[in-house]
Design a protein around this motif. Structure first.
Motif, PDB file in Angstrom:
ATOM      1  N   UNK A 275      36.881  42.270  40.383  1.00 19.70           N
ATOM      2  CA  UNK A 275      37.758  43.023  41.290  1.00 19.70           C
ATOM      3  C   UNK A 275      37.762  42.399  42.682  1.00 19.70           C
ATOM      4  N   UNK A 276      36.608  41.967  43.140  1.00 19.42           N
ATOM      5  CA  UNK A 276      36.512  41.357  44.476  1.00 19.42           C
ATOM      6  C   UNK A 276      37.328  40.075  44.541  1.00 19.42           C
ATOM      7  N   UNK A 277      37.270  39.271  43.488  1.00 14.99           N
ATOM      8  CA  UNK A 277      38.031  38.026  43.446  1.00 14.99           C
ATOM      9  C   UNK A 277      39.529  38.304  43.458  1.00 14.99           C
ATOM     10  N   UNK A 278      39.960  39.303  42.690  1.00 16.08           N
ATOM     11  CA  UNK A 278      41.382  39.651  42.654  1.00 16.08           C
ATOM     12  C   UNK A 278      41.845  40.130  44.032  1.00 16.08           C
ATOM     13  N   UNK A 279      41.030  40.940  44.687  1.00 19.71           N
ATOM     14  CA  UNK A 279      41.396  41.413  46.036  1.00 19.71           C
ATOM     15  C   UNK A 279      41.562  40.239  47.005  1.00 19.71           C
ATOM     16  N   UNK A 322      36.836  33.776  34.719  1.00 25.98           N
ATOM     17  CA  UNK A 322      36.420  32.381  34.887  1.00 25.98           C
ATOM     18  C   UNK A 322      36.499  31.961  36.351  1.00 25.98           C
ATOM     19  N   UNK A 323      37.545  32.412  37.037  1.00 22.03           N
ATOM     20  CA  UNK A 323      37.661  32.113  38.470  1.00 22.03           C
ATOM     21  C   UNK A 323      36.520  32.786  39.228  1.00 22.03           C
ATOM     22  N   UNK A 324      36.269  34.054  38.916  1.00 18.93           N
ATOM     23  CA  UNK A 324      35.184  34.777  39.583  1.00 18.93           C
ATOM     24  C   UNK A 324      33.840  34.103  39.324  1.00 18.93           C
TER      25      UNK A 324
END
Length: 562
Positions: A275-279, A322-324
């Protein structure tokens, strides 16, 4: 030798600047020093003059002649000559090769290592199998390639952190739980109520039986205990994942593969990292909504089309965690990251890199480095071996190790370039013949150990100082060829680390063993002449050291007898 030649060329270029032949403020060119394909063209060649001819306002051959004349004298060089349009070829003196033998004895296990990595931290991730069953042969290839990449990078001065990424979340884990529950309730593959997407291998029955017995499983300090309750799907899921993680760890330990850290995919969700990465991606303006889905503009970073991050049902596509995960590597201090994967993951590479760039947090372009391996075909008796009774649908890594042995399995799985198809011939891997490359190389090491034992039996005490002082008597062609091969090892280690291709070490060891066996048959070692005997023993022991150093980079043993 390359470093010595580079220093001489640099001094020659300084002299040309001082003489006004080259502009005083001209930066040093990125010239190469390489070994010509044909021995007649010298031992080493450089293109330095060809790169500087335009700045010197002359033709490359004329500048090469001026550079040749400006080179400082060196006892290591027998002669220097011009070739072609402006190459400079170096022919080394015998003493240069003999010095390599002394250098090997002085450096011992450190010979071939360098500090090019500068102590920077690199995370190497490999195997990273779903904990849903025994490891298969493809996982084995990933394991040995990743392990050997870690070894060669450490040999090149990197601070290497080995990491295993457990995919312990998602549909496959749910299928594992359902499969184990079905077994716990007495169902078997083929029964009318057997789940359609269940895993059919016999190992599922082992997991279910262990769960029902109330066995305890410990993995990385965490203990999970089963119970006699076939209806508790959550408990079954946790137990099955722990059980199979333990099994996979045991397989990898038997294969000589280890890790510094095990990272759980599920932690990315429980810790809020996804969630943090998406934000962050939304905040940096690289996303948009369309059709009820959240998209990432990966085309801004070289991808062929934009990618869905969050589907209309609210779930994330697989590249988002994977990005996170790779962001966490950067945040944990991995200045460089290497991810070893099967070739079937190729489609996700561009979008993961794009996602990392879209975070605008300083991650360099091209992070992480990817190494992709192709599939393995296993043959026995001329026929393909596909199935394992225990796994049900594939050949397990443990099966292969049991049949071929750890050393041969590691060698054969790493000895070819990762992106090439690999055929593993069990019969060849088990054979004790010169056609078996791992046997051929290990036999060279064992043969040298045998030489020392034979010397002792004959009453010959090896005098190391006398041997190194007498190397000048080794003026025959086979000895010179062997010394040349020994001198190549540091270059091979550097190249394997730079290109992430540990198979280069395996190729080199085969060539070194060939040079040694040729020299051994042409040059009796345990002769009456003490100077010649000690010199030949000195060369043999230097060869043994390099063989051992190279085999260690592949995680293959160096036996003293065979």
């Amino acid at each position: 030798m390359k470093a010595q030649l580079r220093a001489l060329i640099d001094q020659g270029l300084i002299a040309l600047r001082q003489a006004g032949t080259l502009p005083a403020d001209l930066p040093p060119p990125e010239f190469v020093i390489e070994r010509p394909k044909e021995r007649a063209h010298g031992d080493f060649s450089t293109n330095a003059a060809m790169l500087l001819a335009k700045a010197a306002r002359t033709n490359p051959r004329a500048l090469a002649q001026q550079l040749l004349e400006a080179l400082p004298a060196s006892d290591a060089i027998a002669r220097v000559e011009l070739a072609g349009p402006g190459f400079i070829n170096f022919h080394l003196a015998p003493g240069a090769w003999q010095q390599q033998v002394r250098d090997i004895h002085a450096a011992g296990p450190a010979f071939g290592r360098n500090a090019s990595g500068g102590g920077k931290t690199v995370g190497v991730e490999y195997v990273s199998a779903n904990p849903t069953g025994p490891l298969h042969v493809g996982h084995g290839r990933a394991g040995v390639i990743g392990d050997c990449i870690a070894r060669v990078m450490a040999a090149n001065g990197w601070d290497v952190k080995r990491e295993f990424y457990y995919n312990d979340a998602g549909v496959q884990i749910n299928n594992l739980a359902i499969s184990t529950q079905a077994r716990a309730k007495g169902l078997k593959p083929g029964d009318a109520d057997w789940p359609a997407d269940a895993y059919n291998g016999d190992y599922i029955g082992d997991v279910a039986a262990s769960y029902l017995r109330g066995d305890s499983v410990e993995v990385e300090g965490q203990v999970v205990t089963g119970k006699d309750d076939a209806d508790d799907l959550d408990a079954i899921r946790k137990f099955a994942v722990a059980y199979l993680r333990r099994e996979q760890n045991a397989d990898l330990q038997a294969f000589g593969v280890s890790f510094d850290r095990y990272f759980l995919e599920s932690s990315l969700y429980t810790d809020g990292k996804v969630e943090e990465t998406v934000r962050e991606l939304i905040a940096h303006g690289h996303t948009y909504e369309e059709g009820g889905a959240l998209w990432l503009r990966t085309t801004d970073f070289g991808d062929d089309k934009d990618r869905v991050m969050r589907k209309s049902d609210g779930t994330y596509t697989y590249f988002v965690p994977d990005v996170a995960y790779h962001l966490s590597k950067w945040q944990r201090g991995y200045q460089r990251a290497v991810t070893e994967l099967g070739a079937d993951h190729h489609g996700s590479l561009a979008r993961v890199r794009a996602g990392l760039q879209a975070l605008d947090c300083g991650i360099p372009a091209g992070y992480p480095d990817y190494v992709l391996h192709q599939m393995v075909t296993v043959m026995r008796g001329g026929e393909e071996v596909k199935l394992s009774k225990r796994a049900g649908s594939y050949l397990t890594l443990r099966d292969l190790i049991d049949e071929a042995g750890r050393d041969a399995t590691r060698w054969f799985l790493v000895a070819r370039k990762p992106d090439s198809q690999l055929t593993f011939d069990i019969d060849l891997a088990r054979s004790q013949s010169n056609d078996n490359p791992v046997y051929y190389v290990q036999y060279a090491h064992a043969r040298i150990c045998s030489l020392l034992r034979q010397a002792g039996e004959k009453g010959y005490a090896f005098d190391a100082a006398h041997g190194q002082a007498s190397l000048h008597v080794l003026d025959d062609a086979p000895a010179q060829d062997l010394m040349r091969e020994l001198s190549r090892f540091p270059e091979v280690v550097e190249a394997a680390g730079a290109t992430l291709e540990p198979h280069l070490v395996a190729q080199y060891l085969r060539e070194l063993a060939n040079a040694f066996h040729g020299w051994y048959h042409a040059s009796p070692v345990l002769v009456e002449d003490a100077a010649l005997r000690n010199a030949r023993l000195s060369l043999a022991l230097a060869t043994r050291q390099v063989l051992a150093n190279g085999l260690d980079l592949l995680g293959v043993s160096a036996p003293e007898s065979m």
